[in-house]
Design a protein around this motif. Structure first.
Motif, PDB file in Angstrom:
ATOM      1  N   ARG A 170       1.093  -1.399  -0.078  1.00  0.00           N
ATOM      2  CA  ARG A 170      -0.139   0.019   0.016  1.00  0.00           C
ATOM      3  C   ARG A 170       0.853   1.112   0.076  1.00  0.00           C
ATOM      4  O   ARG A 170       1.122   1.971   0.970  1.00  0.00           O
ATOM      5  N   LYS A 171       1.503   1.490  -1.082  1.00  0.00           N
ATOM      6  CA  LYS A 171       2.315   2.669  -1.261  1.00  0.00           C
ATOM      7  C   LYS A 171       2.525   2.827  -2.752  1.00  0.00           C
ATOM      8  O   LYS A 171       2.578   2.021  -3.655  1.00  0.00           O
ATOM      9  N   PRO A 172       2.691   4.247  -2.999  1.00  0.00           N
ATOM     10  CA  PRO A 172       2.613   4.487  -4.631  1.00  0.00           C
ATOM     11  C   PRO A 172       4.347   4.094  -5.017  1.00  0.00           C
ATOM     12  O   PRO A 172       5.257   3.766  -4.141  1.00  0.00           O
ATOM     13  N   GLY A 173       4.393   3.788  -6.268  1.00  0.00           N
ATOM     14  CA  GLY A 173       5.769   3.492  -6.821  1.00  0.00           C
ATOM     15  C   GLY A 173       5.786   2.289  -7.752  1.00  0.00           C
ATOM     16  O   GLY A 173       4.569   1.729  -7.970  1.00  0.00           O
ATOM     17  N   THR A 174       7.145   1.740  -7.855  1.00  0.00           N
ATOM     18  CA  THR A 174       7.341   0.549  -8.702  1.00  0.00           C
ATOM     19  C   THR A 174       7.190  -0.887  -7.462  1.00  0.00           C
ATOM     20  O   THR A 174       7.717  -0.680  -6.461  1.00  0.00           O
ATOM     21  N   HIS A 175       6.565  -1.614  -8.053  1.00  0.00           N
ATOM     22  CA  HIS A 175       6.182  -2.998  -7.262  1.00  0.00           C
ATOM     23  C   HIS A 175       6.605  -4.009  -8.423  1.00  0.00           C
ATOM     24  O   HIS A 175       6.236  -4.018  -9.592  1.00  0.00           O
ATOM     25  N   GLU A 176       6.990  -5.196  -7.810  1.00  0.00           N
ATOM     26  CA  GLU A 176       7.199  -6.479  -8.673  1.00  0.00           C
ATOM     27  C   GLU A 176       5.894  -7.146  -8.920  1.00  0.00           C
ATOM     28  O   GLU A 176       5.647  -7.563  -9.984  1.00  0.00           O
ATOM     29  N   ARG A 177       4.755  -6.894  -8.108  1.00  0.00           N
ATOM     30  CA  ARG A 177       3.471  -7.519  -7.983  1.00  0.00           C
ATOM     31  C   ARG A 177       2.566  -6.607  -7.038  1.00  0.00           C
ATOM     32  O   ARG A 177       3.098  -6.263  -5.996  1.00  0.00           O
ATOM     33  N   VAL A 178       1.528  -6.792  -7.416  1.00  0.00           N
ATOM     34  CA  VAL A 178       0.410  -6.186  -6.566  1.00  0.00           C
ATOM     35  C   VAL A 178      -0.775  -7.194  -6.501  1.00  0.00           C
ATOM     36  O   VAL A 178      -1.332  -7.595  -7.651  1.00  0.00           O
ATOM     37  N   ASP A 179      -1.431  -7.508  -5.186  1.00  0.00           N
ATOM     38  CA  ASP A 179      -2.337  -8.485  -5.104  1.00  0.00           C
ATOM     39  C   ASP A 179      -3.470  -7.669  -4.557  1.00  0.00           C
ATOM     40  O   ASP A 179      -3.815  -7.076  -3.411  1.00  0.00           O
ATOM     41  N   LEU A 180      -4.825  -7.666  -5.356  1.00  0.00           N
ATOM     42  CA  LEU A 180      -5.965  -6.985  -5.180  1.00  0.00           C
ATOM     43  C   LEU A 180      -7.205  -7.734  -4.969  1.00  0.00           C
ATOM     44  O   LEU A 180      -7.218  -8.948  -5.137  1.00  0.00           O
ATOM     45  N   VAL A 181      -8.350  -7.281  -4.279  1.00  0.00           N
ATOM     46  CA  VAL A 181      -9.366  -7.904  -4.108  1.00  0.00           C
ATOM     47  C   VAL A 181     -10.533  -6.767  -4.360  1.00  0.00           C
ATOM     48  O   VAL A 181     -10.556  -5.698  -3.902  1.00  0.00           O
ATOM     49  N   PHE A 182     -11.707  -7.019  -4.840  1.00  0.00           N
ATOM     50  CA  PHE A 182     -12.699  -6.127  -5.572  1.00  0.00           C
ATOM     51  C   PHE A 182     -14.134  -7.129  -5.038  1.00  0.00           C
ATOM     52  O   PHE A 182     -14.013  -8.187  -5.057  1.00  0.00           O
ATOM     53  N   LEU A 183     -15.201  -6.205  -4.495  1.00  0.00           N
ATOM     54  CA  LEU A 183     -16.194  -7.050  -4.440  1.00  0.00           C
ATOM     55  C   LEU A 183     -16.988  -7.088  -5.696  1.00  0.00           C
ATOM     56  O   LEU A 183     -16.896  -6.167  -6.752  1.00  0.00           O
ATOM     57  N   TRP A 184     -17.915  -8.189  -5.767  1.00  0.00           N
ATOM     58  CA  TRP A 184     -18.562  -8.548  -6.970  1.00  0.00           C
ATOM     59  C   TRP A 184     -20.252  -8.448  -6.828  1.00  0.00           C
ATOM     60  O   TRP A 184     -20.454  -8.875  -5.441  1.00  0.00           O
ATOM     61  N   PRO A 185     -20.941  -7.698  -7.689  1.00  0.00           N
ATOM     62  CA  PRO A 185     -20.441  -7.265  -8.678  1.00  0.00           C
ATOM     63  C   PRO A 185     -20.245  -5.772  -8.845  1.00  0.00           C
ATOM     64  O   PRO A 185     -20.256  -5.088  -9.983  1.00  0.00           O
ATOM     65  N   SER A 186     -20.100  -5.135  -7.668  1.00  0.00           N
ATOM     66  CA  SER A 186     -19.982  -3.508  -7.559  1.00  0.00           C
ATOM     67  C   SER A 186     -18.708  -3.161  -7.960  1.00  0.00           C
ATOM     68  O   SER A 186     -18.586  -1.834  -8.405  1.00  0.00           O
ATOM     69  N   LEU A 187     -17.526  -4.075  -8.112  1.00  0.00           N
ATOM     70  CA  LEU A 187     -16.013  -3.907  -8.312  1.00  0.00           C
ATOM     71  C   LEU A 187     -15.485  -2.617  -7.687  1.00  0.00           C
ATOM     72  O   LEU A 187     -14.949  -2.036  -8.020  1.00  0.00           O
ATOM     73  N   THR A 188     -16.081  -2.739  -6.357  1.00  0.00           N
ATOM     74  CA  THR A 188     -15.649  -1.673  -5.119  1.00  0.00           C
ATOM     75  C   THR A 188     -14.687  -2.389  -4.293  1.00  0.00           C
ATOM     76  O   THR A 188     -14.904  -3.638  -4.219  1.00  0.00           O
ATOM     77  N   PRO A 189     -13.740  -1.523  -3.572  1.00  0.00           N
ATOM     78  CA  PRO A 189     -12.656  -2.415  -2.696  1.00  0.00           C
ATOM     79  C   PRO A 189     -13.721  -2.863  -1.305  1.00  0.00           C
ATOM     80  O   PRO A 189     -14.799  -1.979  -1.112  1.00  0.00           O
ATOM     81  N   PRO A 190     -13.565  -3.970  -0.888  1.00  0.00           N
ATOM     82  CA  PRO A 190     -14.157  -4.365   0.347  1.00  0.00           C
ATOM     83  C   PRO A 190     -13.995  -3.317   1.636  1.00  0.00           C
ATOM     84  O   PRO A 190     -12.900  -2.698   1.656  1.00  0.00           O
ATOM     85  N   ASP A 191     -15.048  -3.062   2.387  1.00  0.00           N
ATOM     86  CA  ASP A 191     -14.689  -2.530   3.711  1.00  0.00           C
ATOM     87  C   ASP A 191     -13.841  -3.527   4.686  1.00  0.00           C
ATOM     88  O   ASP A 191     -14.404  -4.339   4.959  1.00  0.00           O
TER      89      ASP A 191
END
Length: 243
Positions: free
Chosen positions: A85-106
């Motif tokens: 959770r920081k800006p800049g360059t990463h080797e990989r990023v792992d994400l999760v979103f709610l379906w079907p709203s496509l918003t981040p979970p609380d």
């Protein structure tokens, strides 16, 4: 008459060469030492282990993140690992979103165990450099045919289905795709197994030098066209493009 002789004091003789001030002799040495100390301090700063910065607010604006030279705009709340959770360059990023709203979970709401595979309401994404792997469609045309059964079935929802042969690296999986346009929608899925094992599908899309891989339950394929549209919308939002 006695004569009195007067002697005038001779003026002090001046040295032919004035002594050099000691400060001038030490000046080059002082400059050299300051340079050495400065360089050592800079190297120490770069190499010294530092604690991670304070946690970023999860409701902060999307972070500019670069993976394998590709720029993405990622909501902090969607990033699963705190260290990412920081800006800049990463080797990989792992994400999760709610379906079907496509918003981040609380993060304050703990996910309840789903009552069925179709009730799962999260889609997981990984962004990483593609390394030496082929693009998904090229893999479909050149690599997967070596391991697939020759038979082709059609699902009730209109997807072509081909199982992988037993004894291959992909045994126990199927590949499902839009027969009219495999490049539009193609997934590799495990099968629902005994003991309540949930089949999971992998959807891959290459964006320049990075691969975005989405994972979701196989049960969602009953509405695969909606899933395809949702994935396209999600990819555009991560690239900062209008939905």
């Amino acid at each position: 008459m006695a004569m009195t002789h007067t002697h005038r004091a001779s003026p002090p003789r001046r040295s032919r060469r004035a002594p050099r001030p000691r400060s001038l002799l030490w000046l080059p040495i002082a400059i050299f030492l300051a340079g050495v100390i400065g360089a050592g301090t800079w190297v120490t700063y770069l190499l010294w282990p530092r604690w991670p910065a304070a946690g970023m607010m999860l409701d902060a604006p999307a972070l500019p993140i670069t993976v394998s030279g590709v720029n993405f705009n990622v909501p902090p709340a969607a990033i699963r690992n705190k260290v990412q959770r920081k800006p800049g360059t990463h080797e990989r990023v792992d994400l999760v979103f709610l379906w079907p709203s496509l918003t981040p979970p609380d993060p304050a709401v703990k996910a309840a165990p789903p009552s069925s595979p179709g009730a799962i309401d999260r889609i997981f994404l990984t962004i990483a450099g593609y390394g030496n792997t082929l693009p998904p469609l090229e893999r479909f045309n050149t690599i997967y045919p070596r391991y697939l059964e020759p038979s082709i079935a059609t699902t009730p929802d209109g997807l072509a289905l081909r199982p992988f042969r037993e004894g291959t690296p992909y045994q126990g999986e199927d590949i499902l795709y839009d027969d009219r346009n495999p490049g539009r929608f193609m997934v590799r899925c495990t099968r629902d197994g005994a003991g309540g094992a949930i089949g999971v599908c992998l959807f891959e899309r290459r964006i320049e030098q990075a691969d975005v891989t989405a994972r979701f339950p196989r049960a969602w394929l009953s509405e695969w066209q909606t899933v395809s549209q949702g994935l396209d919308t999600l990819m555009k939002s991560l690239r900062g493009m209008p939905r």
